[in-house]
Design a protein around this motif. Structure first.
Motif, PDB file in Angstrom:
ATOM      1  N   ILE A  49       0.944  -1.271  -0.052  1.00  0.00           N
ATOM      2  CA  ILE A  49      -0.033  -0.084  -0.096  1.00  0.00           C
ATOM      3  C   ILE A  49       0.916   1.094  -0.067  1.00  0.00           C
ATOM      4  N   ASN A  50       1.880   1.054   0.771  1.00  0.00           N
ATOM      5  CA  ASN A  50       2.793   2.272   0.909  1.00  0.00           C
ATOM      6  C   ASN A  50       3.291   2.670  -0.410  1.00  0.00           C
ATOM      7  N   ASP A  51       3.890   1.540  -1.150  1.00  0.00           N
ATOM      8  CA  ASP A  51       4.521   1.815  -2.568  1.00  0.00           C
ATOM      9  C   ASP A  51       3.857   2.184  -3.499  1.00  0.00           C
ATOM     10  N   TYR A  52       2.357   1.888  -3.519  1.00  0.00           N
ATOM     11  CA  TYR A  52       1.477   2.364  -4.339  1.00  0.00           C
ATOM     12  C   TYR A  52       0.491   3.365  -4.044  1.00  0.00           C
ATOM     13  N   LYS A  53       0.383   3.964  -3.097  1.00  0.00           N
ATOM     14  CA  LYS A  53      -0.789   4.681  -2.688  1.00  0.00           C
ATOM     15  C   LYS A  53      -0.860   6.103  -3.281  1.00  0.00           C
ATOM     16  N   ILE A  54       0.717   6.644  -3.866  1.00  0.00           N
ATOM     17  CA  ILE A  54       0.465   7.767  -4.608  1.00  0.00           C
ATOM     18  C   ILE A  54       0.926   7.599  -5.979  1.00  0.00           C
ATOM     19  N   LYS A  55       0.969   6.444  -6.540  1.00  0.00           N
ATOM     20  CA  LYS A  55       1.408   6.279  -7.856  1.00  0.00           C
ATOM     21  C   LYS A  55       0.077   5.932  -8.531  1.00  0.00           C
ATOM     22  N   ASN A  56       0.234   6.041  -9.992  1.00  0.00           N
ATOM     23  CA  ASN A  56      -0.894   5.754 -10.878  1.00  0.00           C
ATOM     24  C   ASN A  56      -1.079   4.401 -10.980  1.00  0.00           C
ATOM     25  N   SER A  57      -2.131   3.889 -10.492  1.00  0.00           N
ATOM     26  CA  SER A  57      -2.353   2.334  -9.889  1.00  0.00           C
ATOM     27  C   SER A  57      -3.190   1.820 -11.087  1.00  0.00           C
ATOM     28  N   GLU A  58      -3.708   2.657 -11.942  1.00  0.00           N
ATOM     29  CA  GLU A  58      -4.875   2.133 -12.885  1.00  0.00           C
ATOM     30  C   GLU A  58      -4.175   1.168 -14.124  1.00  0.00           C
ATOM     31  N   ASN A  59      -2.848   0.921 -14.212  1.00  0.00           N
ATOM     32  CA  ASN A  59      -2.090  -0.066 -14.942  1.00  0.00           C
ATOM     33  C   ASN A  59      -1.457  -0.890 -14.367  1.00  0.00           C
ATOM     34  N   ILE A  60      -1.850  -1.152 -13.196  1.00  0.00           N
ATOM     35  CA  ILE A  60      -1.288  -2.392 -12.427  1.00  0.00           C
ATOM     36  C   ILE A  60      -2.340  -3.359 -11.961  1.00  0.00           C
ATOM     37  N   GLN A  61      -2.023  -4.637 -11.833  1.00  0.00           N
ATOM     38  CA  GLN A  61      -2.783  -5.747 -11.720  1.00  0.00           C
ATOM     39  C   GLN A  61      -2.018  -6.681 -10.652  1.00  0.00           C
ATOM     40  N   ILE A  62      -2.648  -7.335  -9.863  1.00  0.00           N
ATOM     41  CA  ILE A  62      -2.213  -7.886  -8.540  1.00  0.00           C
ATOM     42  C   ILE A  62      -2.450  -9.249  -8.487  1.00  0.00           C
ATOM     43  N   PHE A  63      -1.724 -10.323  -8.244  1.00  0.00           N
ATOM     44  CA  PHE A  63      -1.957 -11.532  -8.029  1.00  0.00           C
ATOM     45  C   PHE A  63      -1.506 -11.953  -6.727  1.00  0.00           C
ATOM     46  N   ASP A  64      -2.591 -12.481  -5.992  1.00  0.00           N
ATOM     47  CA  ASP A  64      -2.528 -12.824  -4.688  1.00  0.00           C
ATOM     48  C   ASP A  64      -2.710 -14.519  -4.495  1.00  0.00           C
ATOM     49  N   ILE A  65      -1.438 -15.105  -4.407  1.00  0.00           N
ATOM     50  CA  ILE A  65      -1.359 -16.552  -4.776  1.00  0.00           C
ATOM     51  C   ILE A  65      -1.355 -17.232  -3.259  1.00  0.00           C
ATOM     52  N   GLY A  66      -2.237 -18.043  -3.325  1.00  0.00           N
ATOM     53  CA  GLY A  66      -2.703 -18.519  -1.884  1.00  0.00           C
ATOM     54  C   GLY A  66      -3.392 -17.937  -1.251  1.00  0.00           C
ATOM     55  N   THR A  67      -4.646 -17.195  -1.604  1.00  0.00           N
ATOM     56  CA  THR A  67      -5.324 -16.141  -0.892  1.00  0.00           C
ATOM     57  C   THR A  67      -5.945 -16.492   0.308  1.00  0.00           C
ATOM     58  N   GLY A  68      -6.308 -17.736   0.632  1.00  0.00           N
ATOM     59  CA  GLY A  68      -6.954 -18.174   1.937  1.00  0.00           C
ATOM     60  C   GLY A  68      -8.266 -17.441   1.964  1.00  0.00           C
ATOM     61  N   CYS A  69      -8.655 -16.795   3.150  1.00  0.00           N
ATOM     62  CA  CYS A  69      -9.835 -16.192   3.321  1.00  0.00           C
ATOM     63  C   CYS A  69      -9.976 -14.871   2.377  1.00  0.00           C
ATOM     64  N   GLY A  70      -8.872 -14.470   1.605  1.00  0.00           N
ATOM     65  CA  GLY A  70      -9.022 -13.338   0.748  1.00  0.00           C
ATOM     66  C   GLY A  70      -8.579 -11.981   1.446  1.00  0.00           C
ATOM     67  N   CYS A  71      -8.099 -11.970   2.633  1.00  0.00           N
ATOM     68  CA  CYS A  71      -7.622 -10.762   3.231  1.00  0.00           C
ATOM     69  C   CYS A  71      -6.771  -9.935   2.612  1.00  0.00           C
ATOM     70  N   ILE A  72      -5.844 -10.295   2.072  1.00  0.00           N
ATOM     71  CA  ILE A  72      -4.867  -9.647   1.278  1.00  0.00           C
ATOM     72  C   ILE A  72      -5.348  -8.964   0.056  1.00  0.00           C
TER      73      ILE A  72
END
Length: 294
Positions: free
Chosen positions: A110-133
Motif C-alpha cells: 500500500i505504501n509503495d503504490y498509494k501515491i502512484k498511478n495504479s490504474e495500469n497495475i494488476q495484482i496476483f494474490d497466490i494462496g489467498t485463503g480467506c481473501g484478506c490480502i
C-alpha cells in the motif's frame, strides 16, 4: 442467571495451563466476550465492575466456546472470524488464520503504490485463503485495475467470496493448484506493472515442535508446512510461472518468508535473477518480508 465475573474467573482457571501468559489470556477473554455479548471492551469491563448478571443462554454459549478453547482450538475458529487491517474476515478450518506479519506485508504494498498511478497495475494474490490480502489491497488501493485471488479449492475460494461481498469489493477468484498447474493459469493480460504477493506455506516440518498446539492441530496442514529438503517449493513454482507468463513486462514480488532461512532465500532470489531485493523485519524482529523485481 449467572454473573459475568464468575465466568471471568472460570475462564482464567480453565485456560491458565493452556495459555500461561496473562496478557494473552486477557486478550482471548475480551475477544470472546465482546463477540458473544455483542459489545465493546469498555462495556465488558463495566459489566465486570458492577457484577452484572448474564442470562443462561449467553452463559451456556460462553461455556461451550470456553471448552473449545481448552481443546486448543484457535479463538478465530471458535468465533468464526478474525480481524485484519481493522476489518473482520470470516474464517474456518479450511483457511489459514491471517497474522499481523501479513498485515505488515500488505502495508508495504500500500505504501509503495498509494501515491502512484495504479490504474495500469494488476495484482496476483497466490494462496489467498480467506481473501484478506486481496480484499484489503482493493479497499486501500481502489484504482488497481484488477486483483486475482488464487487458491486450490472451491471451499477455500467460497470463504474469500463471502468476505469480498462482506466488504463490497470486486476481486477475481481463480481455482488453481499452485504446485501442480499454476503454469496453466490462462486468460491473463499483461499489464505494464504486475504485482505478485504471496504468503505461501514455508514452515519446515522440523519446526513444528516449536509451534503452539492450536496452530498445527487445527489450521490446515497444507497452508503451513513444507518439506525440510525443499523449503522453497512454492516459491519455485511461482517464479517458474512468472518467467513463463510475464516476459517483457515489469513484475514485483512481495513474499512472506521463513525468518530462519532468510539468507538462503536472498541467495535463492538472486539465483533466479531478481533485482532490487529488499528484506524487512516484522514487528517481532524477524526477517519475514521480501520485495524484489523481475
Amino acid at each position: 442467571m449467572m454473573y459475568l465475573y464468575e465466568f471471568y474467573h472460570l475462564f482464567y482457571d480453565t485456560l491458565k495451563k493452556v495459555y500461561p501468559e496473562i496478557q494473552e489470556l486477557n486478550h482471548l477473554f475480551f475477544i470472546l466476550t465482546t463477540h458473544v455479548l455483542k459489545c465493546d471492551k469498555i462495556k465488558i469491563i463495566l459489566k465486570l465492575s458492577i457484577k452484572e448478571k448474564i442470562d443462561d443462554f449467553i452463559y451456556k454459549k460462553l461455556i461451550r466456546k470456553l471448552w473449545e478453547l481448552k481443546k486448543n482450538r484457535p479463538i478465530q475458529y471458535v468465533i468464526g472470524k478474525t480481524n485484519f487491517f481493522g476489518m473482520d474476515f470470516l474464517v474456518n478450518e479450511k483457511v489459514f488464520i491471517p497474522r499481523p506479519e501479513t498485515e505488515e506485508l500488505v502495508s508495504w504494498i500500500i505504501n509503495d503504490y498509494k501515491i502512484k498511478n495504479s490504474e495500469n497495475i494488476q495484482i496476483f494474490d497466490i494462496g489467498t485463503g480467506c481473501g484478506c490480502i486481496s480484499i484489503t489491497l482493493k479497499k486501500k488501493l481502489p484504482k488497481i485495475r484488477s486483483i486475482h485471488a488464487i487458491d486450490l479449492s472451491h471451499e477455500i475460494l467460497s470463504i474469500a467470496r463471502i468476505n469480498s461481498k462482506l466488504h463490497n469489493v470486486k476481486i477475481f477468484l481463480r481455482k488453481v493448484d499452485i504446485l501442480h498447474n499454476l503454469i496453466f493459469l490462462q486468460k491473463i493480460k499483461k499489464y505494464p506493472v504486475n504485482i505478485i504477493v504471496s504468503n505461501p506455506p514455508y514452515v519446515r516440518v522440523s519446526e513444528k515442535k516449536f509451534m503452539h498446539p492450536n496452530i498445527f492441530q487445527y489450521e490446515p496442514f497444507q497452508a503451513l508446512f513444507v518439506p525440510d529438503e525443499d523449503p522453497f517449493i512454492f516459491y519455485k513454482k511461482i517464479i517458474y510461472w512468472i518467467k513463463k507468463r510475464f516476459t517483457g513486462v515489469v513484475v514485483y514480488v512481495y513474499f512472506e518468508i521463513n525468518q530462519f532461512i532468510h539468507l538462503d532465500f536472498i541467495h535463492f532470489m538472486k539465483k533466479y535473477r531478481f533485482t532490487d531485493i529488499e528484506i524487512r523485519k516484522d514487528f517481532q524482529g524477524g526477517f519475514r518480508m521480501i520485495r524484489a523485481k523481475y
